[in-house]
Write a protein that holds these residues in place. Structure first.
Motif, PDB file in Angstrom:
ATOM      1  N   HIS A  83     -21.335 -19.193  13.234  1.00  0.00           N
ATOM      2  CA  HIS A  83     -20.986 -19.622  14.593  1.00  0.00           C
ATOM      3  C   HIS A  83     -19.486 -19.392  14.797  1.00  0.00           C
ATOM      4  CE1 HIS A  83     -24.963 -21.373  14.940  1.00  0.00           C
ATOM      5  NE2 HIS A  83     -24.765 -22.004  13.792  1.00  0.00           N
ATOM      6  N   VAL A  84     -19.159 -18.198  15.291  1.00  0.00           N
ATOM      7  CA  VAL A  84     -17.764 -17.779  15.397  1.00  0.00           C
ATOM      8  C   VAL A  84     -17.549 -17.077  16.738  1.00  0.00           C
ATOM      9  CG1 VAL A  84     -15.887 -16.478  14.323  1.00  0.00           C
ATOM     10  CG2 VAL A  84     -17.723 -17.403  12.898  1.00  0.00           C
ATOM     11  N   ILE A  85     -16.440 -17.392  17.390  1.00  0.00           N
ATOM     12  CA  ILE A  85     -16.005 -16.669  18.592  1.00  0.00           C
ATOM     13  C   ILE A  85     -14.856 -15.761  18.200  1.00  0.00           C
ATOM     14  CG2 ILE A  85     -14.974 -16.886  20.890  1.00  0.00           C
ATOM     15  CD1 ILE A  85     -16.413 -19.558  21.166  1.00  0.00           C
ATOM     16  N   PHE A  86     -14.910 -14.501  18.648  1.00  0.00           N
ATOM     17  CA  PHE A  86     -13.918 -13.504  18.243  1.00  0.00           C
ATOM     18  C   PHE A  86     -13.040 -13.094  19.415  1.00  0.00           C
ATOM     19  CE2 PHE A  86     -17.362 -13.164  15.230  1.00  0.00           C
ATOM     20  CZ  PHE A  86     -16.724 -12.952  14.017  1.00  0.00           C
ATOM     21  N   ASP A  87     -11.763 -12.896  19.123  1.00  0.00           N
ATOM     22  CA  ASP A  87     -10.823 -12.271  20.060  1.00  0.00           C
ATOM     23  C   ASP A  87     -10.437 -10.924  19.445  1.00  0.00           C
ATOM     24  OD1 ASP A  87      -8.859 -11.419  21.736  1.00  0.00           O
ATOM     25  OD2 ASP A  87      -7.578 -13.189  21.534  1.00  0.00           O
ATOM     26  N   GLU A  88     -11.168  -9.869  19.806  1.00  0.00           N
ATOM     27  CA  GLU A  88     -11.000  -8.569  19.163  1.00  0.00           C
ATOM     28  C   GLU A  88      -9.824  -7.768  19.720  1.00  0.00           C
ATOM     29  OE1 GLU A  88     -15.010  -6.984  17.461  1.00  0.00           O
ATOM     30  OE2 GLU A  88     -15.423  -7.665  19.510  1.00  0.00           O
ATOM     31  N   ASN A  89      -9.021  -8.406  20.556  1.00  0.00           N
ATOM     32  CA  ASN A  89      -7.788  -7.787  21.041  1.00  0.00           C
ATOM     33  C   ASN A  89      -6.550  -8.422  20.419  1.00  0.00           C
ATOM     34  OD1 ASN A  89      -9.014  -5.932  22.948  1.00  0.00           O
ATOM     35  ND2 ASN A  89      -9.495  -7.727  24.200  1.00  0.00           N
ATOM     36  N   SER A  90      -6.786  -9.367  19.520  1.00  0.00           N
ATOM     37  CA  SER A  90      -5.675 -10.084  18.898  1.00  0.00           C
ATOM     38  C   SER A  90      -5.771  -9.956  17.387  1.00  0.00           C
ATOM     39  CB  SER A  90      -5.711 -11.559  19.305  1.00  0.00           C
ATOM     40  OG  SER A  90      -4.704 -12.294  18.646  1.00  0.00           O
ATOM     41  N   PHE A  91      -4.631  -9.627  16.743  1.00  0.00           N
ATOM     42  CA  PHE A  91      -4.587  -9.451  15.292  1.00  0.00           C
ATOM     43  C   PHE A  91      -3.419 -10.271  14.742  1.00  0.00           C
ATOM     44  CE2 PHE A  91      -6.637  -5.803  17.117  1.00  0.00           C
ATOM     45  CZ  PHE A  91      -7.722  -5.586  16.286  1.00  0.00           C
TER      46      PHE A  91
ATOM     47  N   ALA B 170      -4.854  -3.301  10.210  1.00  0.00           N
ATOM     48  CA  ALA B 170      -4.672  -4.740  10.385  1.00  0.00           C
ATOM     49  C   ALA B 170      -3.326  -5.237   9.879  1.00  0.00           C
ATOM     50  CB  ALA B 170      -5.790  -5.481   9.663  1.00  0.00           C
ATOM     51  N   ASN B 171      -2.519  -4.335   9.291  1.00  0.00           N
ATOM     52  CA  ASN B 171      -1.215  -4.703   8.733  1.00  0.00           C
ATOM     53  C   ASN B 171      -1.351  -5.732   7.614  1.00  0.00           C
ATOM     54  OD1 ASN B 171       1.602  -4.294   8.730  1.00  0.00           O
ATOM     55  ND2 ASN B 171       1.934  -6.191   9.868  1.00  0.00           N
ATOM     56  N   LEU B 172      -2.449  -5.635   6.855  1.00  0.00           N
ATOM     57  CA  LEU B 172      -2.689  -6.565   5.759  1.00  0.00           C
ATOM     58  C   LEU B 172      -1.969  -6.118   4.500  1.00  0.00           C
ATOM     59  CD1 LEU B 172      -6.482  -7.520   5.780  1.00  0.00           C
ATOM     60  CD2 LEU B 172      -4.536  -9.010   6.194  1.00  0.00           C
ATOM     61  N   PRO B 173      -1.472  -7.057   3.685  1.00  0.00           N
ATOM     62  CA  PRO B 173      -0.903  -6.689   2.383  1.00  0.00           C
ATOM     63  C   PRO B 173      -1.986  -6.215   1.430  1.00  0.00           C
ATOM     64  CG  PRO B 173      -0.963  -9.074   2.651  1.00  0.00           C
ATOM     65  CD  PRO B 173      -1.338  -8.497   3.974  1.00  0.00           C
ATOM     66  N   LEU B 174      -1.579  -5.481   0.400  1.00  0.00           N
ATOM     67  CA  LEU B 174      -2.517  -4.855  -0.522  1.00  0.00           C
ATOM     68  C   LEU B 174      -3.340  -5.869  -1.306  1.00  0.00           C
ATOM     69  CD1 LEU B 174      -3.445  -2.063  -1.454  1.00  0.00           C
ATOM     70  CD2 LEU B 174      -1.713  -2.163  -3.267  1.00  0.00           C
ATOM     71  N   LYS B 175      -2.889  -7.115  -1.392  1.00  0.00           N
ATOM     72  CA  LYS B 175      -3.644  -8.115  -2.143  1.00  0.00           C
ATOM     73  C   LYS B 175      -5.017  -8.387  -1.523  1.00  0.00           C
ATOM     74  CE  LYS B 175      -1.335 -11.942   0.236  1.00  0.00           C
ATOM     75  NZ  LYS B 175      -0.309 -12.990   0.071  1.00  0.00           N
ATOM     76  N   PHE B 176      -5.237  -7.943  -0.295  1.00  0.00           N
ATOM     77  CA  PHE B 176      -6.535  -8.094   0.359  1.00  0.00           C
ATOM     78  C   PHE B 176      -7.413  -6.860   0.187  1.00  0.00           C
ATOM     79  CE2 PHE B 176      -3.838 -11.089   2.692  1.00  0.00           C
ATOM     80  CZ  PHE B 176      -4.633 -12.220   2.721  1.00  0.00           C
ATOM     81  N   TRP B 177      -7.107  -6.023  -0.825  1.00  0.00           N
ATOM     82  CA  TRP B 177      -7.858  -4.778  -0.999  1.00  0.00           C
ATOM     83  C   TRP B 177      -9.348  -5.018  -1.172  1.00  0.00           C
ATOM     84  CZ3 TRP B 177     -10.895  -3.557  -5.184  1.00  0.00           C
ATOM     85  CH2 TRP B 177     -10.760  -4.379  -6.317  1.00  0.00           C
ATOM     86  N   TRP B 178      -9.732  -6.098  -1.883  1.00  0.00           N
ATOM     87  CA  TRP B 178     -11.153  -6.324  -2.123  1.00  0.00           C
ATOM     88  C   TRP B 178     -11.881  -6.628  -0.823  1.00  0.00           C
ATOM     89  CZ3 TRP B 178     -15.538  -5.545  -3.909  1.00  0.00           C
ATOM     90  CH2 TRP B 178     -16.584  -6.461  -3.815  1.00  0.00           C
ATOM     91  N   ASN B 179     -11.279  -7.422   0.062  1.00  0.00           N
ATOM     92  CA  ASN B 179     -11.904  -7.707   1.350  1.00  0.00           C
ATOM     93  C   ASN B 179     -12.079  -6.433   2.164  1.00  0.00           C
ATOM     94  OD1 ASN B 179      -9.821 -10.134   0.695  1.00  0.00           O
ATOM     95  ND2 ASN B 179     -11.742 -10.941   1.495  1.00  0.00           N
ATOM     96  N   ALA B 180     -11.053  -5.566   2.145  1.00  0.00           N
ATOM     97  CA  ALA B 180     -11.121  -4.321   2.903  1.00  0.00           C
ATOM     98  C   ALA B 180     -12.154  -3.358   2.322  1.00  0.00           C
ATOM     99  CB  ALA B 180      -9.742  -3.657   2.943  1.00  0.00           C
TER     100      ALA B 180
END
Length: 214
Positions: free
Chosen positions: A183-191, A86-96
């Motif tokens: 209640h969420v709509i997802f676009d799983e081709n977009s990051f 997801a190209n996330l920074p390391l500060k999101f380690w807990w979510n991952a």
């Protein structure tokens, strides 16, 4: 999974873990096994008073703790893979890492004759339709949160995992605000993070102080 802010918190967090497990599963913890790290030495008195056996591998024979080490590596590998994908920074380690454990518990494994740990524990098949691609774009329904009737009913957010207290999704706005919604709509081709949007400026302090649930 129970995160530690510091190793010195290990005993306090274990006590929380024990209370949760014994109430939730109606089972008593009988044995705890750890290495002889400094953060675990304070466990001795508490476990002895609780009638729980405290076990350790023999000195310098680390393979006796192999199952624990392999599971730890399994969680870390999947968590880091989610961050990298997801190209996330390391500060999101807990979510991952929380998402990694959520997925591992629902994946069939040869160790349990190709059923999942979740199914083995609760005797029911997990809901795979509930799963979504980590950190894809999402559009939660925002009308219950709006202060004005002309406010947008949804905006583009980032899906950053599941919530252990609600059957819902955690949706991150570029301001750092997190909504929990079913209640969420997802676009799983977009990051959004991969595409270099303004989400890259989100600070962890904003995330921790602005979580909202219905």
């Amino acid at each position: 999974i129970f995160p530690l802010a510091a190793k010195s918190d290990a005993l306090q967090v274990f006590q929380t873990f024990r209370s949760f497990i014994e109430k939730f599963l109606n089972k008593n913890i009988k044995t705890v096994q750890t290495d002889w790290g400094g953060e675990f030495r304070s466990f001795s008195t508490y476990l002895a008073q609780s009638g729980i056996q405290f076990r350790h591998p023999c000195p310098y024979i680390h393979h006796q703790n192999g199952r624990i080490e392999r599971k730890h590596r399994h969680i870390v590998d999947i968590g880091l893979t989610l961050l990298a994908q997801a190209n996330l920074p390391l500060k999101f380690w807990w979510n991952a890492f929380h998402t990694a454990v959520f997925l591992i518990n629902r994946l069939p494994t040869p160790t349990l004759n190709n059923i999942s740990p979740y199914q083995n524990l609760f005797a029911q098949t997990p809901d795979y339709n509930f799963l979504r691609i980590f950190c894809c774009a999402c559009f939660p329904y925002l009308r219950p949160y709006n202060k004005h009737k002309l406010d947008f009913r949804s905006r583009r957010y980032v899906f950053i995992g599941y919530n252990s207290q609600h059957k819902g999704y955690q949706c991150l706005h570029s301001s750092g605000r997190v909504y929990i919604s079913n209640h969420v709509i997802f676009d799983e081709n977009s990051f959004p993070y991969v595409s270099g949007s303004d989400f890259s400026s989100v600070s962890q302090s904003c995330i921790s102080s602005n979580t909202i649930s219905p």
